[in-house]
Design a protein around this motif. Sequence first.
Motif, PDB file in Angstrom:
ATOM      1  N   GLY A 113      50.827  54.174  49.817  1.00  0.00           N
ATOM      2  CA  GLY A 113      49.888  54.124  48.833  1.00  0.00           C
ATOM      3  C   GLY A 113      50.421  53.471  47.573  1.00  0.00           C
ATOM      4  N   MET A 114      49.867  53.536  46.732  1.00  0.00           N
ATOM      5  CA  MET A 114      50.059  52.593  45.491  1.00  0.00           C
ATOM      6  C   MET A 114      51.573  53.126  44.902  1.00  0.00           C
ATOM      7  SD  MET A 114      48.121  50.324  45.279  1.00  0.00           S
ATOM      8  CE  MET A 114      48.142  49.891  43.327  1.00  0.00           C
ATOM      9  N   ARG A 115      51.730  54.488  45.170  1.00  0.00           N
ATOM     10  CA  ARG A 115      53.158  54.875  44.720  1.00  0.00           C
ATOM     11  C   ARG A 115      54.149  54.226  44.883  1.00  0.00           C
ATOM     12  NH1 ARG A 115      50.478  59.851  46.770  1.00  0.00           N
ATOM     13  NH2 ARG A 115      51.438  59.268  48.717  1.00  0.00           N
ATOM     14  N   ARG A 116      54.114  53.438  46.018  1.00  0.00           N
ATOM     15  CA  ARG A 116      55.301  52.352  46.296  1.00  0.00           C
ATOM     16  C   ARG A 116      55.280  51.073  45.543  1.00  0.00           C
ATOM     17  NH1 ARG A 116      55.343  53.095  52.877  1.00  0.00           N
ATOM     18  NH2 ARG A 116      55.407  55.373  53.011  1.00  0.00           N
ATOM     19  N   LEU A 117      54.408  50.927  44.808  1.00  0.00           N
ATOM     20  CA  LEU A 117      54.298  49.843  43.933  1.00  0.00           C
ATOM     21  C   LEU A 117      55.194  49.744  42.711  1.00  0.00           C
ATOM     22  CD1 LEU A 117      50.678  48.434  43.736  1.00  0.00           C
ATOM     23  CD2 LEU A 117      52.254  47.349  44.898  1.00  0.00           C
ATOM     24  N   ALA A 118      55.335  51.204  42.410  1.00  0.00           N
ATOM     25  CA  ALA A 118      55.942  51.391  41.159  1.00  0.00           C
ATOM     26  C   ALA A 118      57.441  51.273  41.152  1.00  0.00           C
ATOM     27  CB  ALA A 118      55.901  52.847  41.014  1.00  0.00           C
ATOM     28  N   VAL A 173      45.692  40.650  38.740  1.00  0.00           N
ATOM     29  CA  VAL A 173      45.996  41.386  39.904  1.00  0.00           C
ATOM     30  C   VAL A 173      47.365  42.055  39.265  1.00  0.00           C
ATOM     31  CG1 VAL A 173      46.913  41.774  42.217  1.00  0.00           C
ATOM     32  CG2 VAL A 173      44.662  40.413  41.749  1.00  0.00           C
ATOM     33  N   GLU A 174      48.061  41.445  38.741  1.00  0.00           N
ATOM     34  CA  GLU A 174      49.407  42.103  38.033  1.00  0.00           C
ATOM     35  C   GLU A 174      49.125  43.020  36.769  1.00  0.00           C
ATOM     36  OE1 GLU A 174      53.148  43.244  37.757  1.00  0.00           O
ATOM     37  OE2 GLU A 174      52.531  41.981  39.547  1.00  0.00           O
ATOM     38  N   GLN A 175      48.242  42.597  36.138  1.00  0.00           N
ATOM     39  CA  GLN A 175      47.884  43.413  34.945  1.00  0.00           C
ATOM     40  C   GLN A 175      47.014  44.727  35.415  1.00  0.00           C
ATOM     41  OE1 GLN A 175      45.286  41.718  32.060  1.00  0.00           O
ATOM     42  NE2 GLN A 175      45.482  43.401  30.830  1.00  0.00           N
ATOM     43  N   MET A 176      46.289  44.647  36.560  1.00  0.00           N
ATOM     44  CA  MET A 176      45.702  45.619  37.149  1.00  0.00           C
ATOM     45  C   MET A 176      46.840  46.866  37.870  1.00  0.00           C
ATOM     46  SD  MET A 176      43.235  46.168  40.365  1.00  0.00           S
ATOM     47  CE  MET A 176      44.402  45.528  41.733  1.00  0.00           C
ATOM     48  N   ASN A 177      47.625  46.369  38.282  1.00  0.00           N
ATOM     49  CA  ASN A 177      48.822  46.989  39.154  1.00  0.00           C
ATOM     50  C   ASN A 177      49.624  47.598  38.135  1.00  0.00           C
ATOM     51  OD1 ASN A 177      48.087  46.180  41.761  1.00  0.00           O
ATOM     52  ND2 ASN A 177      49.294  44.472  41.734  1.00  0.00           N
ATOM     53  N   MET A 201      37.975  45.138  42.969  1.00  0.00           N
ATOM     54  CA  MET A 201      39.117  45.839  42.621  1.00  0.00           C
ATOM     55  C   MET A 201      39.600  46.888  43.539  1.00  0.00           C
ATOM     56  SD  MET A 201      38.827  46.300  38.237  1.00  0.00           S
ATOM     57  CE  MET A 201      40.627  46.784  38.246  1.00  0.00           C
ATOM     58  N   TYR A 202      38.868  47.555  43.995  1.00  0.00           N
ATOM     59  CA  TYR A 202      38.916  48.528  45.157  1.00  0.00           C
ATOM     60  C   TYR A 202      39.405  47.765  46.427  1.00  0.00           C
ATOM     61  CZ  TYR A 202      37.129  52.400  42.413  1.00  0.00           C
ATOM     62  OH  TYR A 202      36.817  53.342  41.431  1.00  0.00           O
ATOM     63  N   ASN A 203      38.799  46.549  46.714  1.00  0.00           N
ATOM     64  CA  ASN A 203      39.216  45.951  47.753  1.00  0.00           C
ATOM     65  C   ASN A 203      40.682  45.475  47.863  1.00  0.00           C
ATOM     66  OD1 ASN A 203      36.821  46.427  48.842  1.00  0.00           O
ATOM     67  ND2 ASN A 203      35.801  44.469  48.347  1.00  0.00           N
ATOM     68  N   GLN A 204      40.980  44.817  46.496  1.00  0.00           N
ATOM     69  CA  GLN A 204      42.170  44.255  46.231  1.00  0.00           C
ATOM     70  C   GLN A 204      43.434  45.559  46.212  1.00  0.00           C
ATOM     71  OE1 GLN A 204      43.282  41.230  45.811  1.00  0.00           O
ATOM     72  NE2 GLN A 204      45.376  41.816  45.668  1.00  0.00           N
ATOM     73  N   ILE A 205      42.908  46.558  45.936  1.00  0.00           N
ATOM     74  CA  ILE A 205      43.931  47.607  45.955  1.00  0.00           C
ATOM     75  C   ILE A 205      44.126  48.177  47.436  1.00  0.00           C
ATOM     76  CG2 ILE A 205      44.264  50.109  45.551  1.00  0.00           C
ATOM     77  CD1 ILE A 205      42.766  49.559  42.695  1.00  0.00           C
ATOM     78  N   GLY A 206      43.083  48.318  48.315  1.00  0.00           N
ATOM     79  CA  GLY A 206      43.224  48.520  49.721  1.00  0.00           C
ATOM     80  C   GLY A 206      43.853  47.367  50.351  1.00  0.00           C
TER      81      GLY A 206
END
Length: 159
Positions: A154-159, A103-107, A140-145
Amino acid sequence: MNGFTVRKNKIWRNVRNEVTQQEFVCFRHRFRGIGSVNDGKRQKREPKAETRCGCEAEMRVHVHSDSGRWIISYFQDVHNHELLDDRLTFMLPGHRKMDAAVVEQMNMMLRVGIKTPHIYSSFVQTVGGFQNLPFLKGDMYNQIGKQRRLIGGGMRRLA
């Protein structure tokens, strides 16, 4: 390992709301209830295919009152359907897992702009084939959701 996966069917609790007994059944155990059958009248989607076939394989466990250990009180391993080939059991929902490192590598890959299908392909190539990967692209899509719902954006906030 035996070509099927299990699901919890029943849970018994005592007056203190502690679990005292559980029943695990084959994922094709019995049939869907009347309320869960899609009659096609109210839903916009097509009815889901029936996956249950009345299988009676089950295992019941209970907590031993003195030791607190779980004990198998009933076990029936008779299936009325063919079991999945060992090479395909990784596709069963109960066998698919994304560990924290993946999960961390995917992020990290998402943060630098790599798209999810390319990330999945990278993992597949790394382990030598999709059959060696313990999850599917949909996982993977489920994990992102799930992550988006947890952080409320959104994923922008992960950065």
